[in-house]
Design a protein around this motif. Structure first.
Motif, PDB file in Angstrom:
ATOM      1  N   VAL A  41     -39.524  30.548  70.425  1.00 19.60           N
ATOM      2  CA  VAL A  41     -38.794  30.893  69.209  1.00 19.60           C
ATOM      3  C   VAL A  41     -39.283  32.425  68.691  1.00 19.60           C
ATOM      4  CG1 VAL A  41     -37.888  28.611  68.773  1.00 19.60           C
ATOM      5  CG2 VAL A  41     -40.142  29.617  67.736  1.00 19.60           C
ATOM      6  N   PRO A  42     -38.327  33.184  68.080  1.00 20.06           N
ATOM      7  CA  PRO A  42     -38.961  34.629  67.496  1.00 20.06           C
ATOM      8  C   PRO A  42     -39.716  34.297  66.379  1.00 20.06           C
ATOM      9  CG  PRO A  42     -36.462  34.255  67.359  1.00 20.06           C
ATOM     10  CD  PRO A  42     -37.098  33.004  68.056  1.00 20.06           C
ATOM     11  N   LEU A  43     -39.552  33.242  65.410  1.00 20.03           N
ATOM     12  CA  LEU A  43     -40.172  33.185  64.263  1.00 20.03           C
ATOM     13  C   LEU A  43     -40.554  31.963  63.939  1.00 20.03           C
ATOM     14  CD1 LEU A  43     -41.298  34.560  61.818  1.00 20.03           C
ATOM     15  CD2 LEU A  43     -38.878  34.394  60.857  1.00 20.03           C
ATOM     16  N   ALA A  44     -41.647  31.623  63.642  1.00 19.51           N
ATOM     17  CA  ALA A  44     -42.059  30.076  63.258  1.00 19.51           C
ATOM     18  C   ALA A  44     -43.295  30.103  62.297  1.00 19.51           C
ATOM     19  CB  ALA A  44     -42.473  29.350  64.493  1.00 19.51           C
ATOM     20  N   VAL A  45     -43.552  28.981  61.631  1.00 19.90           N
ATOM     21  CA  VAL A  45     -44.596  28.784  61.059  1.00 19.90           C
ATOM     22  C   VAL A  45     -45.282  27.541  61.224  1.00 19.90           C
ATOM     23  CG1 VAL A  45     -43.954  29.954  58.651  1.00 19.90           C
ATOM     24  CG2 VAL A  45     -43.304  27.365  59.200  1.00 19.90           C
ATOM     25  N   ARG A  46     -46.629  27.378  60.961  1.00 14.92           N
ATOM     26  CA  ARG A  46     -47.493  26.052  61.402  1.00 14.92           C
ATOM     27  C   ARG A  46     -47.068  25.083  60.453  1.00 14.92           C
ATOM     28  NH1 ARG A  46     -51.223  26.877  65.403  1.00 14.92           N
ATOM     29  NH2 ARG A  46     -52.063  29.025  65.565  1.00 14.92           N
ATOM     30  N   THR A  47     -46.799  23.791  61.136  1.00 14.81           N
ATOM     31  CA  THR A  47     -46.475  22.504  60.235  1.00 14.81           C
ATOM     32  C   THR A  47     -47.367  22.366  59.314  1.00 14.81           C
ATOM     33  OG1 THR A  47     -47.311  21.358  62.036  1.00 14.81           O
ATOM     34  CG2 THR A  47     -44.884  21.935  62.187  1.00 14.81           C
ATOM     35  N   SER A  48     -48.876  22.541  59.485  1.00 18.44           N
ATOM     36  CA  SER A  48     -49.907  22.513  58.688  1.00 18.44           C
ATOM     37  C   SER A  48     -49.825  23.213  57.537  1.00 18.44           C
ATOM     38  CB  SER A  48     -51.119  22.728  59.315  1.00 18.44           C
ATOM     39  OG  SER A  48     -51.174  24.255  59.711  1.00 18.44           O
ATOM     40  N   GLY A  49     -48.576  24.233  57.429  1.00 14.90           N
ATOM     41  CA  GLY A  49     -48.591  24.864  56.243  1.00 14.90           C
ATOM     42  C   GLY A  49     -47.566  24.474  55.299  1.00 14.90           C
ATOM     43  N   LEU A  50     -46.643  23.461  55.781  1.00 14.40           N
ATOM     44  CA  LEU A  50     -45.570  23.168  55.228  1.00 14.40           C
ATOM     45  C   LEU A  50     -45.734  22.205  54.030  1.00 14.40           C
ATOM     46  CD1 LEU A  50     -42.937  22.280  58.129  1.00 14.40           C
ATOM     47  CD2 LEU A  50     -43.116  24.348  56.966  1.00 14.40           C
ATOM     48  N   GLN A  51     -45.124  22.275  52.896  1.00 14.14           N
ATOM     49  CA  GLN A  51     -45.242  21.481  51.682  1.00 14.14           C
ATOM     50  C   GLN A  51     -43.762  21.349  51.118  1.00 14.14           C
ATOM     51  OE1 GLN A  51     -47.671  19.893  50.487  1.00 14.14           O
ATOM     52  NE2 GLN A  51     -49.318  20.951  51.549  1.00 14.14           N
ATOM     53  N   ARG A  52     -43.680  19.870  50.381  1.00 13.75           N
ATOM     54  CA  ARG A  52     -42.481  19.974  49.657  1.00 13.75           C
ATOM     55  C   ARG A  52     -42.770  20.328  47.966  1.00 13.75           C
ATOM     56  NH1 ARG A  52     -37.821  19.162  51.676  1.00 13.75           N
ATOM     57  NH2 ARG A  52     -37.159  18.131  49.731  1.00 13.75           N
ATOM     58  N   PHE A  53     -41.890  21.277  47.802  1.00 13.12           N
ATOM     59  CA  PHE A  53     -41.924  21.664  46.326  1.00 13.12           C
ATOM     60  C   PHE A  53     -40.231  21.683  45.573  1.00 13.12           C
ATOM     61  CE2 PHE A  53     -42.099  25.324  43.415  1.00 13.12           C
ATOM     62  CZ  PHE A  53     -43.235  25.030  42.619  1.00 13.12           C
ATOM     63  N   ARG A  54     -40.497  21.069  44.740  1.00 12.85           N
ATOM     64  CA  ARG A  54     -39.052  20.876  44.121  1.00 12.85           C
ATOM     65  C   ARG A  54     -38.462  20.028  45.295  1.00 12.85           C
ATOM     66  NH1 ARG A  54     -42.066  22.334  40.714  1.00 12.85           N
ATOM     67  NH2 ARG A  54     -41.548  23.815  38.894  1.00 12.85           N
ATOM     68  N   ASP A  55     -37.112  20.550  45.480  1.00  8.09           N
ATOM     69  CA  ASP A  55     -36.495  19.958  46.395  1.00  8.09           C
ATOM     70  C   ASP A  55     -36.283  20.458  47.834  1.00  8.09           C
ATOM     71  OD1 ASP A  55     -35.684  17.643  44.736  1.00  8.09           O
ATOM     72  OD2 ASP A  55     -34.166  18.751  43.986  1.00  8.09           O
ATOM     73  N   PHE A  56     -37.342  21.524  48.067  1.00 12.09           N
ATOM     74  CA  PHE A  56     -37.275  22.302  49.438  1.00 12.09           C
ATOM     75  C   PHE A  56     -38.754  22.265  50.139  1.00 12.09           C
ATOM     76  CE2 PHE A  56     -35.009  24.301  45.686  1.00 12.09           C
ATOM     77  CZ  PHE A  56     -33.791  24.366  46.354  1.00 12.09           C
TER      78      PHE A  56
END
Length: 278
Positions: free
Chosen positions: A204-219
């Motif tokens: 995929v051309p653009l991705a982030v590591r799942t280790s960096g994902l967080q829930r903030f408000r509803d996003f």
């Protein structure tokens, strides 16, 4: 659309403090999404790596030279038997090199059709992995298979060798066999293992590591770093694997973002927001 006051969704942390806290950052960019299926199994001897050694002719065991744990070479004498027919003594020799797993005889025993010794070659082992029927087709086409010990201290990459032709009655799983390189003899038969079989790889051309994902408000967000300031980036995500999430929108290629200990950034932002509420 989410709008927020300028003080929300961002915080400033000194670089020295961030480094001490283990906050890691890397740029968003292309990645390979690897889909795996997790499996459990057990280490076993390869079929030709185990031998039951029997006496050629019935007779009395006059010497038993090896015991459990002893290393043996091909042709090495394990025991001496005096034939009941000829009264001549002959040697019972090891047909393979390996280690003595079982000694089933002692001096004075009468050797018959039963095995006197069991020998195994610890350098030739395999992992038998249990696969649910629904996953058999995908696992059959798997690329590499990573096998790990349960404590995580040992790991090796290998490939699928074959499936056993029958299902296990108790679990209704099929058994996939993978060869384990074992020159150092650390993989021991009987050990329980876990494995990951790679069943798909997508660039995929653009991705982030799942280790960096967080829930903030509803996003679902990551925290982008701009200088010493960390800012929320709301993401539109596509496909995901264990390690990567495809980004369809919300962050630009090359933008540095937090990949480790991002929960510290979230906590600092929420603390800052709470202070503004008062």
């Amino acid at each position: 659309r989410w709008t927020y006051p300028s003080y929300e969704g961002r915080t400033t942390i000194d670089k020295t403090v961030a480094d001490t806290a283990g906050i890691a950052v890397e740029p968003a960019g292309p990645a390979v999404l690897v889909t795996t299926i997790d499996l459990l199994g057990r280490v076993e001897f390869s079929p030709a790596a185990k031998a039951e050694v029997k006496a050629r002719f019935p007779g009395v065991v006059t010497r038993a030279l090896k015991t459990v744990g002893d290393s043996v070479q091909v042709g090495e004498t394990l025991a001496i038997v005096e034939s009941s027919q000829s009264l001549q003594s002959y040697a019972v020799m090891a047909p393979i090199a390996g280690v003595v797993l079982e000694r089933r005889t002692n001096v004075g025993d009468v050797a018959s059709a039963d095995a006197l010794y069991v020998i195994g070659d610890l350098s030739r082992v395999q992992a038998n992995l249990h696969v649910f029927p629904a996953d058999v087709a995908r696992v059959s086409n798997a690329g590499k298979v990573t096998v790990r010990s349960l404590d995580g201290h040992m790991m090796t990459e290998t490939t699928l060798s074959s499936f056993l032709p029958t299902a296990e009655a108790a679990t209704q799983t099929l058994v996939a066999r993978v060869i384990l390189p074992n020159a150092n003899k650390r993989w021991l038969p009987g050990m329980a293992v876990q494995a990951s079989a790679v069943v798909a790889e997508e660039s995929v051309p653009l991705a982030v590591r799942t280790s960096g994902l967080q829930r903030f408000r509803d996003f679902t967000v990551v925290f982008a770093r701009v200088g010493e300031t960390y800012e929320v980036r709301m993401l539109d995500l596509g496909r995901q694997s264990k390690d990567w999430a495809e980004v369809l929108g919300g962050i630009k290629p090359g933008q540095p973002y937090v990949t480790a200990n991002s929960f510290l950034i979230k906590a600092d932002i929420e603390k800052s927001g709470a202070s503004h509420d008062h």
